[in-house]
Scaffold this motif. Structure first.
Motif, PDB file in Angstrom:
ATOM      1  N   THR A  40     -21.946  55.466  15.366  1.00 54.46           N
ATOM      2  CA  THR A  40     -20.813  55.532  15.369  1.00 54.46           C
ATOM      3  C   THR A  40     -20.030  54.384  14.817  1.00 54.46           C
ATOM      4  O   THR A  40     -21.217  53.272  15.421  1.00 54.46           O
ATOM      5  N   PHE A  41     -18.794  54.105  15.219  1.00 51.71           N
ATOM      6  CA  PHE A  41     -18.528  52.307  14.604  1.00 51.71           C
ATOM      7  C   PHE A  41     -16.735  52.502  14.973  1.00 51.71           C
ATOM      8  O   PHE A  41     -16.678  53.270  15.223  1.00 51.71           O
ATOM      9  N   THR A  42     -16.787  51.274  14.756  1.00 48.40           N
ATOM     10  CA  THR A  42     -14.884  51.286  15.044  1.00 48.40           C
ATOM     11  C   THR A  42     -15.123  50.172  14.203  1.00 48.40           C
ATOM     12  O   THR A  42     -15.520  49.516  13.920  1.00 48.40           O
ATOM     13  N   THR A  43     -13.383  50.374  13.630  1.00 53.69           N
ATOM     14  CA  THR A  43     -13.270  49.447  12.361  1.00 53.69           C
ATOM     15  C   THR A  43     -11.536  48.756  12.912  1.00 53.69           C
ATOM     16  O   THR A  43     -11.016  49.392  14.018  1.00 53.69           O
ATOM     17  N   GLN A  44     -11.821  47.519  12.558  1.00 52.24           N
ATOM     18  CA  GLN A  44     -10.196  46.836  12.752  1.00 52.24           C
ATOM     19  C   GLN A  44      -9.836  46.179  11.504  1.00 52.24           C
ATOM     20  O   GLN A  44     -11.349  45.713  10.718  1.00 52.24           O
ATOM     21  N   THR A  90      -7.445  50.238  14.363  1.00 50.71           N
ATOM     22  CA  THR A  90      -8.354  50.132  14.576  1.00 50.71           C
ATOM     23  C   THR A  90      -8.770  51.664  15.108  1.00 50.71           C
ATOM     24  O   THR A  90      -7.778  52.359  15.617  1.00 50.71           O
ATOM     25  N   LEU A  91      -9.801  52.278  14.626  1.00 47.22           N
ATOM     26  CA  LEU A  91     -10.308  53.349  14.159  1.00 47.22           C
ATOM     27  C   LEU A  91     -11.309  53.432  14.782  1.00 47.22           C
ATOM     28  O   LEU A  91     -12.511  52.501  14.742  1.00 47.22           O
ATOM     29  N   GLU A  92     -12.156  54.568  15.034  1.00 47.19           N
ATOM     30  CA  GLU A  92     -13.251  54.882  15.976  1.00 47.19           C
ATOM     31  C   GLU A  92     -13.903  55.890  15.024  1.00 47.19           C
ATOM     32  O   GLU A  92     -12.632  57.533  14.832  1.00 47.19           O
ATOM     33  N   SER A  93     -14.523  55.750  14.698  1.00 42.47           N
ATOM     34  CA  SER A  93     -15.718  57.011  13.408  1.00 42.47           C
ATOM     35  C   SER A  93     -17.283  57.506  14.047  1.00 42.47           C
ATOM     36  O   SER A  93     -17.248  56.709  13.949  1.00 42.47           O
ATOM     37  N   LEU A 140     -12.775  44.953   9.775  1.00 45.98           N
ATOM     38  CA  LEU A 140     -14.127  44.248  10.715  1.00 45.98           C
ATOM     39  C   LEU A 140     -14.797  45.318  11.406  1.00 45.98           C
ATOM     40  O   LEU A 140     -14.305  46.261  11.707  1.00 45.98           O
ATOM     41  N   VAL A 141     -16.100  45.918  10.964  1.00 44.95           N
ATOM     42  CA  VAL A 141     -16.828  46.670  11.761  1.00 44.95           C
ATOM     43  C   VAL A 141     -17.794  46.321  12.630  1.00 44.95           C
ATOM     44  O   VAL A 141     -19.180  45.657  12.076  1.00 44.95           O
ATOM     45  N   ARG A 142     -17.633  47.748  13.611  1.00 45.01           N
ATOM     46  CA  ARG A 142     -18.630  46.870  15.136  1.00 45.01           C
ATOM     47  C   ARG A 142     -19.737  48.791  14.951  1.00 45.01           C
ATOM     48  O   ARG A 142     -19.140  49.701  15.486  1.00 45.01           O
ATOM     49  N   PHE A 143     -20.780  48.766  15.471  1.00 42.95           N
ATOM     50  CA  PHE A 143     -21.281  49.652  14.554  1.00 42.95           C
ATOM     51  C   PHE A 143     -21.621  50.120  16.572  1.00 42.95           C
ATOM     52  O   PHE A 143     -22.264  48.704  17.130  1.00 42.95           O
TER      53      PHE A 143
END
Length: 159
Positions: free
Chosen positions: A56-60, A37-40, A68-71
């Motif tokens: 800003t978004f998270t990537t799992q 899981t990344l927060e970018s 999966l990218v969630r904004f």
């Protein structure tokens, strides 16, 4: 456009003999996890502008293929999500419509939210099986590979 891939030697891999082995080692090192899981944060600036638009978004990630990218912000894209299941399969969740849509392959080469990234860049997880590697050089702990797209495969940059 010519792409050269410079690779750092990994512990215990300094004696790889062929370009194909080096490429497989790179793919393995790049996705050496079961879950990630990344927060970018991405800031897109227009030429001459003092301030840019910030996303800003998270990537799992699950293994090599699923992502999966969630904004998280700004408000107009908050809640939007993108699911990648390999190079050719992407879905987008549009919270305003409460709908999931499969993205067409014609979108792969388009810009992602005005950035220099394309949707295809977000899908790339491995190079083995898509590119033929050629070893161009080797210096102490660095290998330089030239990757050429295999026949029958599609990518924005064939080399």
């Amino acid at each position: 456009m010519k792409w050269l891939l410079a690779l750092l030697a990994l512990m215990g891999t300094a004696h790889a003999k062929s370009a194909a082995e080096i490429l497989m080692l790179t793919d393995r090192a790049h996705s050496n996890f079961q879950d990630l899981t990344l927060e970018s944060k991405m800031i897109i600036k227009e030429p001459g502008a003092d301030k840019g638009r910030e996303f800003t978004f998270t990537t799992q990630m699950k293994g090599e293929e699923k992502r999966l990218v969630r904004f998280l912000s700004p408000g107009d894209v908050k809640g939007m999500g993108m699911l990648t299941e390999g190079r050719d399969t992407m879905y987008v969740f549009l919270p305003g419509f409460q709908r999931v849509r499969r993205m067409g392959t014609h979108l792969k080469n388009q810009s992602f939210m005005g950035s220099d990234f394309g949707y295809e860049d977000m899908n790339e997880s491995t190079y083995t099986g898509y590119f033929a590697p050629k070893l161009l050089g080797e210096e102490s702990s660095v290998w330089v590979l030239e990757l050429t797209l295999l026949p029958g495969k599609e990518a924005e940059f064939p080399k």
